[in-house]
Design a protein around this motif. Structure first.
Motif, PDB file in Angstrom:
ATOM      1  N   THR A 543       0.825  -1.212   0.000  1.00 35.38           N
ATOM      2  CA  THR A 543       0.000   0.000   0.000  1.00 35.38           C
ATOM      3  C   THR A 543       0.856   1.258   0.000  1.00 35.38           C
ATOM      4  OG1 THR A 543      -1.680  -1.223   1.241  1.00 35.38           O
ATOM      5  CG2 THR A 543      -1.871   1.177   1.202  1.00 35.38           C
ATOM      6  N   LYS A 544       1.914   1.264   0.787  1.00 39.33           N
ATOM      7  CA  LYS A 544       2.816   2.417   0.806  1.00 39.33           C
ATOM      8  C   LYS A 544       3.454   2.638  -0.560  1.00 39.33           C
ATOM      9  CE  LYS A 544       4.069   2.231   5.706  1.00 39.33           C
ATOM     10  NZ  LYS A 544       5.188   2.008   6.674  1.00 39.33           N
ATOM     11  N   LYS A 545       3.812   1.544  -1.212  1.00 39.47           N
ATOM     12  CA  LYS A 545       4.429   1.671  -2.526  1.00 39.47           C
ATOM     13  C   LYS A 545       3.452   2.261  -3.538  1.00 39.47           C
ATOM     14  CE  LYS A 545       7.024  -0.998  -5.922  1.00 39.47           C
ATOM     15  NZ  LYS A 545       7.542  -2.332  -6.285  1.00 39.47           N
ATOM     16  N   LYS A 546       2.189   1.810  -3.492  1.00 35.51           N
ATOM     17  CA  LYS A 546       1.191   2.357  -4.407  1.00 35.51           C
ATOM     18  C   LYS A 546       0.943   3.834  -4.133  1.00 35.51           C
ATOM     19  CE  LYS A 546      -1.256  -1.987  -5.237  1.00 35.51           C
ATOM     20  NZ  LYS A 546      -2.535  -2.736  -5.084  1.00 35.51           N
ATOM     21  N   LEU A 547       0.901   4.228  -2.853  1.00 39.69           N
ATOM     22  CA  LEU A 547       0.699   5.636  -2.516  1.00 39.69           C
ATOM     23  C   LEU A 547       1.849   6.499  -3.022  1.00 39.69           C
ATOM     24  CD1 LEU A 547      -0.729   5.377   1.116  1.00 39.69           C
ATOM     25  CD2 LEU A 547      -1.946   6.059  -0.959  1.00 39.69           C
ATOM     26  N   LYS A 548       3.074   5.968  -2.929  1.00 40.99           N
ATOM     27  CA  LYS A 548       4.216   6.716  -3.453  1.00 40.99           C
ATOM     28  C   LYS A 548       4.110   6.906  -4.964  1.00 40.99           C
ATOM     29  CE  LYS A 548       7.595   5.456   0.098  1.00 40.99           C
ATOM     30  NZ  LYS A 548       8.861   4.751   0.386  1.00 40.99           N
ATOM     31  N   GLU A 549       3.670   5.854  -5.658  1.00 45.67           N
ATOM     32  CA  GLU A 549       3.519   5.966  -7.109  1.00 45.67           C
ATOM     33  C   GLU A 549       2.437   6.986  -7.478  1.00 45.67           C
ATOM     34  OE1 GLU A 549       2.700   2.049  -8.427  1.00 45.67           O
ATOM     35  OE2 GLU A 549       4.775   1.325  -8.173  1.00 45.67           O
ATOM     36  N   ILE A 550       1.327   6.968  -6.746  1.00 48.38           N
ATOM     37  CA  ILE A 550       0.253   7.942  -7.024  1.00 48.38           C
ATOM     38  C   ILE A 550       0.725   9.361  -6.746  1.00 48.38           C
ATOM     39  CG2 ILE A 550      -2.032   8.707  -6.273  1.00 48.38           C
ATOM     40  CD1 ILE A 550      -2.688   5.754  -5.726  1.00 48.38           C
ATOM     41  N   THR A 551       1.459   9.544  -5.640  1.00 49.48           N
ATOM     42  CA  THR A 551       1.988  10.877  -5.313  1.00 49.48           C
ATOM     43  C   THR A 551       2.938  11.365  -6.380  1.00 49.48           C
ATOM     44  OG1 THR A 551       1.783  10.330  -2.970  1.00 49.48           O
ATOM     45  CG2 THR A 551       3.179  12.216  -3.536  1.00 49.48           C
ATOM     46  N   HIS A 552       3.795  10.481  -6.873  1.00 45.82           N
ATOM     47  CA  HIS A 552       4.742  10.859  -7.914  1.00 45.82           C
ATOM     48  C   HIS A 552       4.000  11.253  -9.200  1.00 45.82           C
ATOM     49  CE1 HIS A 552       8.395  10.917 -10.275  1.00 45.82           C
ATOM     50  NE2 HIS A 552       7.848  10.064 -11.128  1.00 45.82           N
ATOM     51  N   THR A 553       2.953  10.502  -9.550  1.00 43.94           N
ATOM     52  CA  THR A 553       2.177  10.825 -10.758  1.00 43.94           C
ATOM     53  C   THR A 553       1.499  12.180 -10.638  1.00 43.94           C
ATOM     54  OG1 THR A 553       1.788   8.468 -11.092  1.00 43.94           O
ATOM     55  CG2 THR A 553       0.368   9.982 -12.292  1.00 43.94           C
ATOM     56  N   LEU A 554       0.922  12.457  -9.465  1.00 48.74           N
ATOM     57  CA  LEU A 554       0.271  13.749  -9.253  1.00 48.74           C
ATOM     58  C   LEU A 554       1.271  14.893  -9.328  1.00 48.74           C
ATOM     59  CD1 LEU A 554      -2.214  12.880  -6.354  1.00 48.74           C
ATOM     60  CD2 LEU A 554      -2.754  13.309  -8.756  1.00 48.74           C
ATOM     61  N   GLU A 555       2.465  14.687  -8.786  1.00 45.06           N
ATOM     62  CA  GLU A 555       3.486  15.730  -8.854  1.00 45.06           C
ATOM     63  C   GLU A 555       3.901  16.005 -10.298  1.00 45.06           C
ATOM     64  OE1 GLU A 555       6.623  14.424  -6.384  1.00 45.06           O
ATOM     65  OE2 GLU A 555       5.627  14.960  -4.495  1.00 45.06           O
ATOM     66  N   VAL A 556       4.019  14.949 -11.098  1.00 48.38           N
ATOM     67  CA  VAL A 556       4.373  15.130 -12.509  1.00 48.38           C
ATOM     68  C   VAL A 556       3.276  15.883 -13.250  1.00 48.38           C
ATOM     69  CG1 VAL A 556       4.810  13.908 -14.673  1.00 48.38           C
ATOM     70  CG2 VAL A 556       5.889  13.132 -12.568  1.00 48.38           C
ATOM     71  N   GLN A 557       2.030  15.523 -13.006  1.00 48.65           N
ATOM     72  CA  GLN A 557       0.924  16.217 -13.668  1.00 48.65           C
ATOM     73  C   GLN A 557       0.839  17.680 -13.237  1.00 48.65           C
ATOM     74  OE1 GLN A 557      -2.584  13.939 -12.853  1.00 48.65           O
ATOM     75  NE2 GLN A 557      -2.021  12.269 -14.270  1.00 48.65           N
ATOM     76  N   GLN A 558       1.069  17.946 -11.963  1.00 48.73           N
ATOM     77  CA  GLN A 558       1.042  19.326 -11.486  1.00 48.73           C
ATOM     78  C   GLN A 558       2.133  20.156 -12.140  1.00 48.73           C
ATOM     79  OE1 GLN A 558       1.548  19.715  -7.280  1.00 48.73           O
ATOM     80  NE2 GLN A 558       1.020  21.886  -7.227  1.00 48.73           N
ATOM     81  N   GLN A 559       3.330  19.564 -12.256  1.00 45.80           N
ATOM     82  CA  GLN A 559       4.426  20.269 -12.912  1.00 45.80           C
ATOM     83  C   GLN A 559       4.115  20.521 -14.391  1.00 45.80           C
ATOM     84  OE1 GLN A 559       6.973  21.431 -11.287  1.00 45.80           O
ATOM     85  NE2 GLN A 559       8.120  22.240 -13.012  1.00 45.80           N
ATOM     86  N   LEU A 561       1.109  20.913 -15.720  1.00 44.15           N
ATOM     87  CA  LEU A 561       0.124  21.993 -15.800  1.00 44.15           C
ATOM     88  C   LEU A 561       0.773  23.363 -15.575  1.00 44.15           C
ATOM     89  CD1 LEU A 561      -2.919  20.382 -13.944  1.00 44.15           C
ATOM     90  CD2 LEU A 561      -2.701  20.842 -16.387  1.00 44.15           C
ATOM     91  N   ARG A 562       1.720  23.428 -14.670  1.00 43.61           N
ATOM     92  CA  ARG A 562       2.426  24.693 -14.452  1.00 43.61           C
ATOM     93  C   ARG A 562       3.170  25.129 -15.701  1.00 43.61           C
ATOM     94  NH1 ARG A 562       5.109  23.874  -8.417  1.00 43.61           N
ATOM     95  NH2 ARG A 562       3.153  24.079  -7.224  1.00 43.61           N
ATOM     96  N   LEU A 563       3.782  24.163 -16.380  1.00 44.88           N
ATOM     97  CA  LEU A 563       4.490  24.495 -17.612  1.00 44.88           C
ATOM     98  C   LEU A 563       3.516  24.998 -18.682  1.00 44.88           C
ATOM     99  CD1 LEU A 563       7.038  21.533 -17.800  1.00 44.88           C
ATOM    100  CD2 LEU A 563       7.524  23.909 -17.230  1.00 44.88           C
ATOM    101  N   ILE A 564       2.326  24.400 -18.752  1.00 39.38           N
ATOM    102  CA  ILE A 564       1.314  24.861 -19.714  1.00 39.38           C
ATOM    103  C   ILE A 564       0.903  26.298 -19.426  1.00 39.38           C
ATOM    104  CG2 ILE A 564      -1.069  24.492 -20.493  1.00 39.38           C
ATOM    105  CD1 ILE A 564      -0.615  21.505 -20.096  1.00 39.38           C
ATOM    106  N   VAL A 565       0.668  26.575 -18.134  1.00 39.56           N
ATOM    107  CA  VAL A 565       0.250  27.921 -17.749  1.00 39.56           C
ATOM    108  C   VAL A 565       1.322  28.939 -18.068  1.00 39.56           C
ATOM    109  CG1 VAL A 565      -0.354  29.376 -15.778  1.00 39.56           C
ATOM    110  CG2 VAL A 565      -1.372  27.106 -16.006  1.00 39.56           C
ATOM    111  N   GLN A 566       2.580  28.577 -17.757  1.00 42.91           N
ATOM    112  CA  GLN A 566       3.679  29.508 -18.039  1.00 42.91           C
ATOM    113  C   GLN A 566       3.867  29.716 -19.540  1.00 42.91           C
ATOM    114  OE1 GLN A 566       7.136  28.020 -16.039  1.00 42.91           O
ATOM    115  NE2 GLN A 566       6.274  28.320 -13.981  1.00 42.91           N
ATOM    116  N   LYS A 567       3.709  28.652 -20.331  1.00 37.06           N
ATOM    117  CA  LYS A 567       3.921  28.755 -21.774  1.00 37.06           C
ATOM    118  C   LYS A 567       2.849  29.628 -22.437  1.00 37.06           C
ATOM    119  CE  LYS A 567       6.120  27.507 -25.521  1.00 37.06           C
ATOM    120  NZ  LYS A 567       7.518  27.930 -25.754  1.00 37.06           N
ATOM    121  N   MET A 568       1.619  29.530 -21.979  1.00 35.72           N
ATOM    122  CA  MET A 568       0.511  30.264 -22.584  1.00 35.72           C
ATOM    123  C   MET A 568       0.281  31.619 -21.924  1.00 35.72           C
ATOM    124  SD  MET A 568      -2.171  27.131 -23.169  1.00 35.72           S
ATOM    125  CE  MET A 568      -3.206  28.214 -24.142  1.00 35.72           C
TER     126      MET A 568
END
Length: 615
Positions: A543-559, A561-568
């Protein structure tokens, strides 16, 4: 390689030559997928038929999975439906045997390999045709002893996989049904017969030892009638010893002596061979030292009857020989289930007791010397010398203090016949009180607590200990038995029909199970395998391993989106508030927002469509 299996399939459908193409380091696509820990890509490449090639460093894909400790990548290779056995046969300078490397580095992966080696019939479990098939290919490690052309290069090392499990303490692998069934196959083929033969021969030797010792004490000439009233104490002891040594040797003693000497000669030769094979490791086992002490004392006990003179050492060695020979019989019973578990418990508690006494012997020496100083000059025989004082202190630790005879009567001088007294009464009573608190109360309760704790730990690990004993037994036997005999009795796989097992049980096996039990008990297996605490810990880890993977995915998606906002060059609501524009004004001026611009909407749709294609 990011694990895009559909992209890989499209590429290979058009450019099939890319499947086994190598880069400058000799790495194929399978190597790269393993280095990136992409199990789906690995499974796809194996399914389409990629070659298991070596790179410039002489390593295969499974070597990198073991080296980097990627369980997902290794699991995809060793449990593949069609190529698993081919992967397990690979060998390299880094990992000569995949089986041994998995046992040492990734036991959970090898447990999955063991599960794959057990297949069941596709029918009802209560049917007579229901069977369970056990395949032992991966436990025999054939890749260790084969050249590229498949020819054997040396005699196989006995039970390499099981010995690796014992060395690394892999309880779950030893307790696995496949390992148990493999050992049971060895035990039923030759192990039980050889072990019972060894116990029987040793029992005959033990009977000769006991008979000789009894004859040594019974067949004595009568003591010479002397007027002992005129003899001093020293003269009486000398005459008594002379009559004790005047032994009348019978024919039974000669027969027992010859049988004992023959047994000692054969077994000494066997021990010398073991010393040559094991070198220094032979002397690390205390049981071997006890065995040599038994042989030496037995020889000293028997040898004088073939001469004309008896010695005091003969009787001393006789007592030692009788004790060690019966104690060694106790050690031989360890490998049996119902009686062996108690022997294992006894030896574990003995080891704990020795360790504790080695530490707290300091207290025994301290109190022994204190009692010697305070009581030796008071005509107390028990404390007359330092060694006697130490022995007396050790016996007092067990509760034999003799408070009345050692302290009370000498303090009041009530016994006129004895001259014992207390030269220093106050320090003597103070040291005695301190001794009673520390030794009989505190130390003995500590030993009892350790003993109870060790019994529980032995019960939890009883299956591992019994299986480890079986592994050691069969390893020693296979080193001594000829190779052609082992090839005849050894099996690569066995098929069992559980619903017909009781009908096939023979008379000899039924006697063994009734009196000694089965060394491979199902109850003990369930006790080891059904460990709820280990299961909870494993699930928490997943369970801890899955939570780490989900957290990492969310961090990548957030980054992203930030790049999209900055680019536009999009201003968020928080940015407008920071610049002094209130949210109410933003809603009032919503028609003039940049989000309503057709140009901005077009850019946003293009970015989102590009992102979806990549995923």
């Amino acid at each position: 390689m990011n694990g895009y299996t559909q992209t890989i399939e499209l590429l290979l459908s058009v450019h099939s030559h890319l499947l086994d193409q190598t880069d400058k380091d000799g790495n194929t696509a399978l190597h790269l997928a393993t280095m990136e820990n992409q199990p789906n890509a690995i499974a796809l490449l194996l399914t389409v038929g990629c070659k298991l090639l070596y790179n410039e460093s002489g390593m295969t894909a499974i070597d990198y999975a073991i080296y980097y400790k990627f369980p997902e990548a290794a699991l995809a290779m060793v449990t593949h439906e069609d190529r698993a056995q081919e992967v397990m046969m690979l060998k390299s300078s880094k990992h000569p045997c995949v089986t041994l490397s998995l046992i040492a580095s990734m036991p959970k992966v090898f447990e999955a390999v063991q599960d794959k080696c057990i297949t069941k019939a596709n029918c009802k479990k209560d049917s007579k045709s229901f069977y369970i098939k056990y395949s032992f290919d991966n436990l025999q490690c054939p890749s260790l002893y084969a050249e590229d052309d498949g020819k054997s290069i040396k005699k196989p090392e006995p039970l390499p996989a099981l010995n690796a499990m014992v060395t690394h303490g892999r309880v779950e692998l030893l307790a696995h049904p496949l390992s148990q069934k493999y050992l049971q196959m060895k035990w039923n083929s030759y192990g039980k017969y050889i072990h019972l033969l060894n116990v029987t021969i040793y029992s005959v030797f033990l009977a000769f030892i006991t008979c000789f010792s009894a004859q040594l004490m019974e067949h004595q000439k009568p003591i010479t009638s002397l007027n002992i009233t005129n003899l001093s104490h020293e003269e009486y002891i000398a005459v008594s010893k002379e009559n004790i040594l005047n032994v009348q040797v019978s024919h039974a003693m000669y027969v027992c002596g010859l049988a004992i000497i023959f047994y000692l000669a054969v077994n000494c030769l066997r021990e010398v061979v073991q010393i040559y094979q094991q070198k220094v490791m032979y002397f690390m086992d205390p049981i071997n030292l006890v065995t040599w002490l038994l042989y030496a004392s037995a020889l000293v006990m028997v040898a004088p009857i073939f001469g004309s003179t008896m010695y005091d050492s003969q009787f001393s060695c006789a007592s030692l020989t009788v004790f060690l020979s019966w104690f060694n019989l106790l050690l031989l019973l360890q490998r049996f289930d119902q009686v062996g578990i108690y022997v294992v418990m006894f030896l574990e508690i003995l080891q704990t007791l020795i360790k504790v006494l080695m530490v707290f012997s300091i207290l025994i020496i301290a109190f022994g010397l204190a009692f010697y100083i305070l009581l030796s000059r008071g005509e107390h025989l028990s404390f007359k010398t330092i060694p006697m004082s130490l022995v007396r202190t050790f016996s007092m630790m067990l509760g034999e203090i003799d408070f009345l005879g050692t302290y009370v009567k000498p303090f009041y001088m009530t016994n006129e016949e004895e001259k014992a007294f207390l030269p220093f009464p106050l320090p003597a009573f103070f040291i005695l009180g301190l001794f009673m608190v520390l030794m009989p109360i505190l130390l003995m309760n500590l030993l009892i607590g350790l003993a109870v704790g060790d019994i529980e730990s032995v019960r939890r690990n009883a299956q591992l200990k019994r299986l480890a004993m079986q592994v050691i037994l069969h390893t020693e036997l296979e080193r001594k038995l000829p190779q052609f005999l082992l090839e005849r009795v050894d099996k690569i796989e066995i098929i069992e029909y559980p619903n017909d097992a009781k009908a096939k049980l023979g008379f000899f096996d039924s006697i063994l199970r009734k009196w000694f039990g089965n060394p491979f008990s199902d109850d003990a297996l369930d006790m080891v395998m059904d460990n709820g605490e280990d299961y909870v810990i494993t699930e928490l880890g997943k369970t801890k391993k899955k939570l780490k993977e989900i957290t990492h995915t969310l961090e990548v998606q957030q980054q992203f989106l930030r790049l999209i906002v900055q680019k536009m060059e999009i201003k968020t609501e928080a940015d407008d508030v920071d610049e002094g524009v209130s949210p109410s004004n933003m809603h009032q001026n919503g028609n003039s927002s940049k989000w309503t611009s057709p140009k901005i909407r077009k850019k946003l749709r293009s970015v989102l469509s590009f992102s979806n294609r990549n995923h």
